[in-house]
Scaffold this active site. Structure first.
Site, PDB file in Angstrom:
ATOM      1  N   LYS A 168       6.087   5.264  -2.238  1.00  0.00           N
ATOM      2  CA  LYS A 168       4.916   6.003  -1.751  1.00  0.00           C
ATOM      3  C   LYS A 168       4.134   6.439  -2.990  1.00  0.00           C
ATOM      4  O   LYS A 168       4.498   7.407  -3.650  1.00  0.00           O
ATOM      5  CB  LYS A 168       5.305   7.203  -0.898  1.00  0.00           C
ATOM      6  N   ARG A 198      -5.510   5.952  -0.236  1.00  0.00           N
ATOM      7  CA  ARG A 198      -5.418   4.842   0.711  1.00  0.00           C
ATOM      8  C   ARG A 198      -6.710   4.014   0.674  1.00  0.00           C
ATOM      9  O   ARG A 198      -7.819   4.568   0.676  1.00  0.00           O
ATOM     10  CB  ARG A 198      -5.203   5.413   2.117  1.00  0.00           C
ATOM     11  N   ARG A 223      -9.292   5.932   3.857  1.00  0.00           N
ATOM     12  CA  ARG A 223      -8.506   6.178   5.070  1.00  0.00           C
ATOM     13  C   ARG A 223      -9.356   6.781   6.177  1.00  0.00           C
ATOM     14  O   ARG A 223      -9.027   6.657   7.364  1.00  0.00           O
ATOM     15  CB  ARG A 223      -7.303   7.070   4.778  1.00  0.00           C
ATOM     16  N   PHE A 241       0.482  -2.968   0.813  1.00  0.00           N
ATOM     17  CA  PHE A 241       1.736  -2.949   1.557  1.00  0.00           C
ATOM     18  C   PHE A 241       1.601  -3.594   2.925  1.00  0.00           C
ATOM     19  O   PHE A 241       2.566  -3.633   3.693  1.00  0.00           O
ATOM     20  CB  PHE A 241       2.271  -1.523   1.720  1.00  0.00           C
ATOM     21  N   ARG A 297       0.168   7.934  14.601  1.00  0.00           N
ATOM     22  CA  ARG A 297       1.375   8.320  13.879  1.00  0.00           C
ATOM     23  C   ARG A 297       2.568   7.955  14.763  1.00  0.00           C
ATOM     24  O   ARG A 297       2.748   8.538  15.822  1.00  0.00           O
ATOM     25  CB  ARG A 297       1.380   9.826  13.593  1.00  0.00           C
ATOM     26  N   LYS A 321       7.785   8.763   6.261  1.00  0.00           N
ATOM     27  CA  LYS A 321       7.653   9.051   4.834  1.00  0.00           C
ATOM     28  C   LYS A 321       8.725  10.037   4.400  1.00  0.00           C
ATOM     29  O   LYS A 321       9.074  10.970   5.117  1.00  0.00           O
ATOM     30  CB  LYS A 321       6.259   9.591   4.512  1.00  0.00           C
TER      31      LYS A 321
END
Length: 508
Positions: free
Chosen positions: A212, A217, A232, A300, A371, A377
């Site tokens: 992370k 982002r 983001r 990623f 989410r 995380k």
């Protein structure tokens, strides 16, 4: 439709915490609106103006009061036309034109309409019409399947556009919405894990564990030589990141959508302070003699590659595509690790100066805008993104500086942020000076001790835990909270919720 009907619904939605009631109120309003009015009404009740920037500031609007109209006469179409004219006013005489338009519109508005317009035009309209609630209302009013409406919103990133598709095109138009290279997609988000071991065991055995990174982002789109880069929050920053654009243009493909992080690195490869990365987002370029200022992208996920949409494919297939395209740009990761191997990867991430790790199910699709438990995380300490509600004037060596922060967590039902604590710890002299200069620009009011702010600034707070407390409206108090950094890359709608904070209570 009269503007008064929209204002009435806004007040009703703000007055309830019931999602069912909010959806019913919004659905009833959309039922009454014409097909052409629905996108505008949806935008406004989501706190958005379709025209974007109107060239009108808080100071100008704060003086727009005067005697309100006794009866409501303003219409949705009429106000939207005024917004068109405000947004289109440029050049000599534009300031006078804007002032005249505002005086005319506010003079024709009732007191309730004046308040609504002022909040809408300053970005303070937060009556609880969250995206999920509005999506439900659009589905209800249009009679279209909720899953189709949700997916269209996920892929367009626009509630007004989704509403228009649902009303004008129906199920066929909604189902036809796909990924579009060059149009930002709402990013998939992660939830905090209880522990690294719990995340690996719960999501396993097929998982990937990524570093992370302590960066920002980014979502990178490329078709041919045309490249777009989004934050983001889906803000287009292409012109500010030529270094990322150049990397994207070198990839051996014609069309791609990549999800990842970007950051600036020291000569030894360690991440530079987050503020250094964020300062580049407002810059138009990089000096050739300052390689440390280059933004380095690391990816990623791969959502599209050369005509093939991968968003619904398992993560393992998306990673195969990413590796084939740009293995050297992948975030460091380990696949199917044991708990011990995952811990070693976490230790390596922390030793390299990063935040922690992400544990992801290899079987999961890309659930944009949500989410979910498929991404978790893991950080060594608890950190939360909270909203600055105010700041108290300091004493002693901090006399003359705005110091002690009032912190709020996001209300999951869309109301104003809920206060959960205060802190003055972690503030450097540089941050104290910045707060004292910046906070008055966001001031709503003040007293002799405190400057209260409009909910616009997000700050990352590190804490040891929480405890029950009747002192703050959130029912919890933060323990040993300290400032990590400010988050200009995040909006208030991306702050952590009070429910997330309460989840840390020992018996929760």
């Amino acid at each position: 439709m009269k503007l008064a009907r929209v204002v009435e619904t806004s007040a009703a939605v703000a007055a309830t915490r019931s999602r069912k009631t909010k959806t019913a109120e919004l659905g009833a309003l959309l039922d009454e609106a014409t097909a052409d009015e629905i996108p505008t009404v949806v935008a406004w009740l989501s706190g958005v103006i379709g025209q974007g920037r109107l060239g009108v500031g808080w100071r100008s609007l704060s003086s727009m009061g005067g005697a309100p109209a006794g009866e409501p006469t303003l219409t949705v179409d009429g106000v939207d036309e005024v917004f068109d004219r405000l947004a289109g006013a440029h050049g000599p005489g534009s300031a006078t034109l804007r002032k005249d338009l505002l005086i005319e519109m506010f003079g024709a508005a009732t007191e309730a309409e004046q308040g609504f317009l002022r909040r809408l035009m300053t970005g303070e309209l937060r009556q609880g019409a969250l995206a999920g609630v509005m999506v439900d209302a659009i589905a209800s009013a249009s009679g279209q399947p909720l899953d189709l409406v949700r997916r269209a919103h996920m892929l367009t990133g626009s509630l007004p556009e989704t509403a228009s598709l649902a009303v004008h095109g129906g199920a066929d138009a909604l189902a036809a919405v796909g990924l579009q290279v060059g149009r930002a997609v709402a990013p998939m988000l992660a939830t905090p894990a209880d522990s690294l071991a719990d995340a690996v065991v719960t999501l396993g055995p097929d998982v990937v564990v990524d570093f992370k990174l302590d960066g920002a982002r980014v979502q990178v789109h490329r078709r041919g030589d045309e490249v777009s880069v989004y934050t983001r929050s889906l803000r287009d920053i292409t012109s500010a990141v030529p270094d990322i654009v150049e990397v994207a243009r070198q990839l051996p493909c014609n069309a791609v959508i990549l999800d990842g992080e970007t950051l600036t690195l020291d000569a030894d490869g360690r991440p530079r302070p987050f503020q250094d990365t964020m300062s580049r987002f407002g810059s138009a370029g990089v000096a050739d003699d300052d390689p440390a200022a280059l933004l380095r992208p690391f990816f990623f996920d791969c959502l599209h590659l050369d005509g093939i949409d991968l968003i619904d494919r398992p993560l393992t297939e998306r990673l195969d595509a990413l590796t084939a395209l740009a293995a050297d740009l992948r975030i460091p990761s380990v696949v199917n690790p044991t708990v011990e191997e995952a811990q070693s990867h976490l230790d390596a991430a922390l030793a390299a100066g990063h935040e922690g790790v992400m544990v992801k199910s290899l079987a999961g699709p890309y659930a944009a805008g949500r989410r979910g438990k498929a991404w978790q995380k893991v950080k060594p300490v608890h950190t939360f993104d909270l909203v600055v509600l105010g700041a108290e004037w300091g004493s002693g060596r901090r006399t003359g500086f705005l110091s002690n922060l009032h912190l709020g967590a996001r209300d999951p039902d869309g109301g104003p942020p809920i206060m959960v604590g205060k802190t003055f710890k972690g503030l450097t002299d540089k941050l104290l000076q910045w707060q004292t200069d910046e906070f008055p620009k966001h001031e709503s009011h003040r007293d002799s001790y405190t400057v209260y702010l409009r909910p616009e600034i997000v700050v990352e707070i590190e804490l040891d835990g929480v405890q029950r407390s009747s002192r703050y409206p959130g029912g919890v108090a933060l323990r040993f909270a300290r400032v990590v950094r400010y988050r200009p890359d995040k909006t208030v709608d991306e702050a952590d919720t009070v429910e997330t904070i309460r989840a840390l209570l020992p018996d929760s």
